[in-house]
Design an enzyme around this catalytic site. Structure first.
Site, PDB file in Angstrom:
ATOM      1  N   TYR A 145     -14.174  -3.197   8.474  1.00 47.97           N
ATOM      2  CA  TYR A 145     -12.805  -2.670   8.668  1.00 47.97           C
ATOM      3  C   TYR A 145     -12.332  -2.967  10.097  1.00 47.97           C
ATOM      4  CZ  TYR A 145      -9.182   1.007   8.972  1.00 47.97           C
ATOM      5  OH  TYR A 145      -8.010   1.721   9.158  1.00 47.97           O
ATOM      6  N   LYS A 203      -9.178  -5.247  11.244  1.00 46.15           N
ATOM      7  CA  LYS A 203      -8.036  -4.667  11.963  1.00 46.15           C
ATOM      8  C   LYS A 203      -7.859  -5.331  13.329  1.00 46.15           C
ATOM      9  CE  LYS A 203      -6.609  -1.524   8.960  1.00 46.15           C
ATOM     10  NZ  LYS A 203      -5.274  -1.577   8.349  1.00 46.15           N
ATOM     11  N   GLY A 246       0.831  -1.211   0.000  1.00 46.01           N
ATOM     12  CA  GLY A 246       0.000   0.000   0.000  1.00 46.01           C
ATOM     13  C   GLY A 246       0.855   1.246   0.000  1.00 46.01           C
ATOM     14  N   ILE A 278      -5.287  10.135  11.500  1.00 44.71           N
ATOM     15  CA  ILE A 278      -4.073  10.636  10.869  1.00 44.71           C
ATOM     16  C   ILE A 278      -4.478  11.407   9.624  1.00 44.71           C
ATOM     17  CG2 ILE A 278      -1.807  10.022   9.921  1.00 44.71           C
ATOM     18  CD1 ILE A 278      -2.238   9.205  12.924  1.00 44.71           C
TER      19      ILE A 278
END
Ligand SMILES: NC(=O)c1ccc[n+]([C@@H]2O[C@H](COP(=O)([O-])OP(=O)(O)OC[C@H]3O[C@@H](n4cnc5c(N)ncnc54)[C@H](O)[C@@H]3O)[C@@H](O)[C@H]2O)c1
Length: 246
Positions: free
Chosen positions: A153, A157, A13, A185
């Protein structure tokens, strides 16, 4: 500061916001960088921008959800630079979707990229890891807390955290495996969330701001360095205190 001269980073990624900061930091610290992404032109252009001479950075296409892509890219890394010293899995997708109308395909795609892709890359890397190598998987605060509209998601995770601890047991004492869990972030991934609840989330963050990609990169570099030589099976939160503040 850490010195990664002579070492090799394998990063998935790699054309993402956080991943680019990781690549830049490792490159600046002397590492050779194998940068992979689904976006082949993007990652190749980024590798070229980082290292116009093409001596220490290469960009390759890797769909994280495809096991043969992981095998091919790790073999290419070994052929180009020799053993791999750091593996960082950063490919991820974060899409809004409530459970009640989530399709099978939406669930599967999130799990394929965010979880199974981590397994594919780690498994493919094992034969090529040097003694003393380190793996850092990028998880998320969502993997600890859950996340409204992102159950697929968050589930993926959370599983990355337990996968990382399990792999740490399997690869010890030769290789260390850790995870990091970013909070909010700054970058495109969190823009929809910021539009919906930005001021409230920043208010709930004790450090009263978003994190910067470089602040994730530094923790990843620490975990890959000798300074973390006795750290394995851990996950490090990087969220300005949002986890405890909300
Ligand atoms: N940005 C945040 O606030 C935040 C918070 C917690 C966790 N994270 C995690 O950090 C990691 C990096 O996030 P980011 O903010 O840089 O995201 P980003 O959206 O900027 O980058 C993600 C990258 O992953 C690539 N990608 C998407 N699908 C792929 C696939 N199937 N195979 C290979 N590559 C694929 C994209 O092309 C992109 O370059 C992700 O794993 C993300 O879940 C980010």
């Amino acid at each position: 500061m850490f010195d990664f001269a002579g070492s090799t980073l394998f990063l998935t990624g790699a054309n993402g916001t956080i991943s680019r900061a990781i690549a830049r930091l490792f490159f600046d610290l002397g590492a050779s960088c194998v940068l992979t992404d689904l976006d082949e032109p993007g990652v190749k252009a980024f590798a070229h921008e980082l290292d116009p001479a093409g001596e220490r950075a290469i960009g390759l296409r890797q769909d994280a959800a495809v096991s043969t892509d992981a095998d091919r890219c790790l073999a290419a890394a070994k052929e180009r630079f020799g053993a791999v010293d750091a593996v960082v899995t950063s490919a991820g997708i974060y899409r809004d979707q409530m459970v009640h109308d989530m399709t099978d395909e939406q669930w599967r795609q999130s799990l394929d990229v965010n979880l199974t892709g981590v397994f594919y890359t780690c498994r493919a890397a094992i034969p090529y890891l040097s003694d003393g190598a380190a793996i850092v998987n990028i998880a998320s605060m969502a993997g600890h807390k859950g996340s409204y509209m992102h159950s697929h998601y968050a589930a993926a995770k959370g599983a990355v955290l337990t996968f990382s601890r399990s792999l740490a047991l399997e690869l010890a004492p030769r290789v260390r495996v850790n995870a990091v869990s970013p909070g909010l972030i700054d970058g495109p991934m969190v823009q929809p969330l910021l539009r919906a609840r930005g001021p409230q989330l920043i208010e709930q963050t004790p450090l009263k701001r978003l994190g910067q990609p470089e602040e994730v990169a530094r923790v990843v570099a620490f975990l890959c360095s000798d300074w973390a030589s006795f750290v394995t099976g851990e996950s490090v939160h990087i969220n300005g205190g949002l986890y405890i503040g909300s």
